[in-house]
Design an enzyme around this catalytic site. Sequence first.
Site, PDB file in Angstrom:
ATOM      1  N   LYS A   1     -11.635 -14.102  69.248  1.00 22.47           N
ATOM      2  CA  LYS A   1     -10.012 -13.978  69.636  1.00 22.47           C
ATOM      3  C   LYS A   1     -10.016 -13.119  71.132  1.00 22.47           C
ATOM      4  O   LYS A   1     -11.024 -12.372  71.556  1.00 22.47           O
ATOM      5  CB  LYS A   1      -9.255 -12.797  68.534  1.00 22.47           C
ATOM      6  CG  LYS A   1      -8.941 -13.538  67.519  1.00 22.47           C
ATOM      7  CD  LYS A   1      -8.304 -12.500  66.486  1.00 22.47           C
ATOM      8  CE  LYS A   1      -7.946 -13.186  65.219  1.00 22.47           C
ATOM      9  NZ  LYS A   1      -7.245 -14.392  65.248  1.00 22.47           N
TER      10      LYS A   1
ATOM     11  N   ASP B   1      -5.340  -7.481  58.759  1.00 19.43           N
ATOM     12  CA  ASP B   1      -5.570  -8.737  58.257  1.00 19.43           C
ATOM     13  C   ASP B   1      -5.858  -8.767  56.824  1.00 19.43           C
ATOM     14  O   ASP B   1      -6.326  -9.721  56.240  1.00 19.43           O
ATOM     15  CB  ASP B   1      -6.796  -9.473  59.362  1.00 19.43           C
ATOM     16  CG  ASP B   1      -6.436 -10.836  58.885  1.00 19.43           C
ATOM     17  OD1 ASP B   1      -5.455 -11.388  58.835  1.00 19.43           O
ATOM     18  OD2 ASP B   1      -7.709 -11.706  59.507  1.00 19.43           O
TER      19      ASP B   1
ATOM     20  N   ARG C   1      -8.535 -18.721  54.964  1.00 19.01           N
ATOM     21  CA  ARG C   1      -8.601 -19.644  54.003  1.00 19.01           C
ATOM     22  C   ARG C   1      -9.779 -19.888  53.447  1.00 19.01           C
ATOM     23  O   ARG C   1     -10.188 -20.512  52.174  1.00 19.01           O
ATOM     24  CB  ARG C   1      -7.820 -20.969  54.669  1.00 19.01           C
ATOM     25  CG  ARG C   1      -8.853 -21.543  55.613  1.00 19.01           C
ATOM     26  CD  ARG C   1      -8.204 -22.499  56.712  1.00 19.01           C
ATOM     27  NE  ARG C   1      -7.314 -21.833  57.642  1.00 19.01           N
ATOM     28  CZ  ARG C   1      -6.421 -22.190  58.451  1.00 19.01           C
ATOM     29  NH1 ARG C   1      -6.372 -23.460  58.442  1.00 19.01           N
ATOM     30  NH2 ARG C   1      -5.588 -21.801  59.344  1.00 19.01           N
TER      31      ARG C   1
ATOM     32  N   ASP D   1     -12.274 -18.600  63.198  1.00 20.71           N
ATOM     33  CA  ASP D   1     -11.209 -17.799  63.158  1.00 20.71           C
ATOM     34  C   ASP D   1     -10.276 -18.108  62.015  1.00 20.71           C
ATOM     35  O   ASP D   1      -9.299 -17.344  61.917  1.00 20.71           O
ATOM     36  CB  ASP D   1     -10.451 -17.731  64.608  1.00 20.71           C
ATOM     37  CG  ASP D   1      -9.425 -16.564  64.694  1.00 20.71           C
ATOM     38  OD1 ASP D   1      -9.566 -15.549  63.642  1.00 20.71           O
ATOM     39  OD2 ASP D   1      -8.817 -16.541  65.402  1.00 20.71           O
TER      40      ASP D   1
ATOM     41  N   ASP E   1     -10.487  -8.858  61.661  1.00 20.10           N
ATOM     42  CA  ASP E   1     -10.724 -10.204  62.232  1.00 20.10           C
ATOM     43  C   ASP E   1     -10.809 -10.441  63.558  1.00 20.10           C
ATOM     44  O   ASP E   1     -10.073 -10.460  64.329  1.00 20.10           O
ATOM     45  CB  ASP E   1      -9.549 -11.025  61.538  1.00 20.10           C
ATOM     46  CG  ASP E   1      -9.735 -12.584  62.091  1.00 20.10           C
ATOM     47  OD1 ASP E   1     -10.717 -12.885  62.431  1.00 20.10           O
ATOM     48  OD2 ASP E   1      -8.705 -13.140  61.911  1.00 20.10           O
TER      49      ASP E   1
ATOM     50  N   GLU F   1     -10.536 -18.030  59.080  1.00 21.17           N
ATOM     51  CA  GLU F   1     -11.404 -17.533  58.132  1.00 21.17           C
ATOM     52  C   GLU F   1     -10.578 -17.212  56.649  1.00 21.17           C
ATOM     53  O   GLU F   1     -11.348 -17.133  55.611  1.00 21.17           O
ATOM     54  CB  GLU F   1     -12.262 -16.126  58.468  1.00 21.17           C
ATOM     55  CG  GLU F   1     -11.433 -14.802  58.439  1.00 21.17           C
ATOM     56  CD  GLU F   1     -10.248 -15.030  59.217  1.00 21.17           C
ATOM     57  OE1 GLU F   1     -10.054 -15.781  60.174  1.00 21.17           O
ATOM     58  OE2 GLU F   1      -9.411 -13.967  58.921  1.00 21.17           O
TER      59      GLU F   1
HETATM   60  N1  BES Z   1      -5.570 -13.545  60.733  1.00 27.46           N
HETATM   61  C1  BES Z   1      -5.199 -14.488  61.571  1.00 27.46           C
HETATM   62  C2  BES Z   1      -3.948 -14.838  61.722  1.00 27.46           C
HETATM   63  C3  BES Z   1      -2.974 -13.842  62.040  1.00 27.46           C
HETATM   64  C4  BES Z   1      -2.307 -13.823  63.326  1.00 27.46           C
HETATM   65  C5  BES Z   1      -2.306 -12.787  61.107  1.00 27.46           C
HETATM   66  C6  BES Z   1      -1.621 -12.806  63.829  1.00 27.46           C
HETATM   67  C7  BES Z   1      -1.594 -11.548  61.947  1.00 27.46           C
HETATM   68  C8  BES Z   1      -1.123 -11.856  63.294  1.00 27.46           C
HETATM   69  C9  BES Z   1      -5.913 -15.599  61.066  1.00 27.46           C
HETATM   70  O1  BES Z   1      -7.196 -15.284  60.443  1.00 27.46           O
HETATM   71  C10 BES Z   1      -6.417 -16.549  62.318  1.00 27.46           C
HETATM   72  O2  BES Z   1      -7.012 -16.100  63.140  1.00 27.46           O
HETATM   73  N2  BES Z   1      -5.416 -17.723  62.214  1.00 27.46           N
HETATM   74  C11 BES Z   1      -5.844 -18.730  63.281  1.00 27.46           C
HETATM   75  C12 BES Z   1      -6.063 -20.003  62.752  1.00 27.46           C
HETATM   76  C13 BES Z   1      -6.429 -21.059  63.638  1.00 27.46           C
HETATM   77  C14 BES Z   1      -7.810 -20.865  64.042  1.00 27.46           C
HETATM   78  C15 BES Z   1      -6.405 -22.302  63.106  1.00 27.46           C
HETATM   79  C16 BES Z   1      -4.487 -18.582  63.940  1.00 27.46           C
HETATM   80  O3  BES Z   1      -3.382 -18.447  63.553  1.00 27.46           O
HETATM   81  O4  BES Z   1      -4.408 -18.708  65.429  1.00 27.46           O
HETATM   82 ZN    ZN Z   2      -7.604 -13.434  59.712  1.00 24.87          ZN
HETATM   83 MN    MN Z   3      -8.666 -15.176  61.934  1.00 25.36          MN
END
Ligand code: BES
Ligand code: ZN
Ligand code: MN
Length: 499
Positions: free
Chosen positions: A276, A287, A350, A346, A269, A348
């Site tokens: 990111k 991920d 969901r 990001d 991811d 993604e």
């Molecule tokens: N894969 C990430 C969540 C994550 C973060 C998993 C750290 C493991 C460690 C997810 O896809 C993500 O990026 N979520 C974002 C959502 C936001 C853009 C609403 C997040 O949590 O920042």
């Molecule tokens: Zn993710």
């Molecule tokens: Mn993400």
Amino acid sequence: MKISFAEPKVPTRGIVVLGVGAKNKLSSQAVRIDKQVDGALSRAVAAARFTGKLGEHIAVLAPAGRKNASYLLVGTAEAKEFGDLNAQTFGAGVVRAVQAVGGSDATILMDAPDGAPADLDDLAAHLAYGAKLRSYDYDKYKTGAAGTNNKKDPVRSLTIMVPRPAVARRRYSPLAAIADGVEFSRNLVSEPSNVKTPKWMSAQCRKLSKLGVKVEVMGEAQMRKLRMHALLGVGQGSVQESQCVVMRWDGGKPKGKSVALVGKGVTFDTGGISIKPASGMEDMIWDMGGAGTVIGAMYALAGRKAKANVVGVVGLVENMPDGNAQRPGDIVKSMSGQTIEVINTDAEGRLVLADMLWYTQKRFKPDAMIDLATLTGAVMVALGREYAGLYANKDSLAEGIINAGKAVGEKLWHLPLDPAYDKQINTPRADMKNVGPRWGGSITAAQFLQRFTNGLDWAHLDIAGVAWSDTDRPLMARGATGFGVRALDRFVRDNYEGK
Ligand code: BES
Ligand code: ZN
Ligand code: MN
């Protein structure tokens, strides 16, 4: 590490593990040996700051009198508290201690401490289980080349001496299958993403067919036919083809109850166009932890021939920025027909799960559906690295999963769903958007998923904080944890077997 069970006799070579109870009470076997080594064991216990706490250990190496053998004195705490989980922790502690003294072959001499249950079969089995879980080491990419010192010599064998070895062996067999499932999961999660593409993952899933699991793999063409455009949108910036894998284990009654497990499998991811920051991005190899857990749970259930009908579905996608990647502001139509405005590429996971959940309920009509995903950083803010967040549209389902987790030592915390959160993902441009406001990010992600469950009994586990551990834990060395494999196996055992 080879684990075996044998009848008790005092070993004369290798490392002999002896229990020491609360207040430094030597086990009766230890008392016997202590005499032969001129009191070296009791002297060691007295000289060290040793209290007999669970897993605490000291080594007495090659003492005069029996100098081909070394002894590890390992704390058992109060015998009456010594249940399954303690036995696992003890077994794991033994492996750590043997590693610490550089031993390769160890024997545990079990004997009944005062107040312990009369039959040691179960305790021996759980001890072996804990030892097997703890002996896991992901050293696939450590060559031991000159100038490196990172490759550890593994413990080769562990023999557990117990009065009824055949019974203990039989009790251990389903636990060994569960540990194999955990290990399979940890291997998947640990694999670097240059190797771990969606197709590599689906090839790994195919290996489950040797256990009797029916495995089907879909590629992009088939998913396009099914109109899974929420998932496909995430993968469209990657040169790696997205995959969906369906795994079926039909161990239960032919028309009996069934449960579906659904996993987020983002093999890397980057965040996509909403990219990111560089720092910590390497964590995004894990991920696909939700999918890793689902695959590991299927492996465990099939391995121990669970009498239950379980289907596992994983969506495998790589989230990359590219000339062809989806953009913030894009609107995609999910398989359910609902449209989604992609505010942040990001968010993604969901999008992947939206289509996997819809597909699963529609095709299999299970009695319940449980999804697992490393879904949000927000759940880590809320619960840290100890508890996974759990959401459910039915309290009894939540309770069942939480209790299963408690029984195996995997901690889950029930978080709320509420229409007041749900409306925060409404948008003027489509049926919903893929992110809510800044606060409560794990909850709005869960609300998003709920819109794709079609009212079926459903639970969602946000495992972002627990799929990976940066610290050593009693049963698990640092790295991929396989979190949820044991809880799901237990949940199936308690709620679906024979039903
Ligand atoms: N894969 C990430 C969540 C994550 C973060 C998993 C750290 C493991 C460690 C997810 O896809 C993500 O990026 N979520 C974002 C959502 C936001 C853009 C609403 C997040 O949590 O920042
Ligand atoms: Zn993710
Ligand atoms: Mn993400």
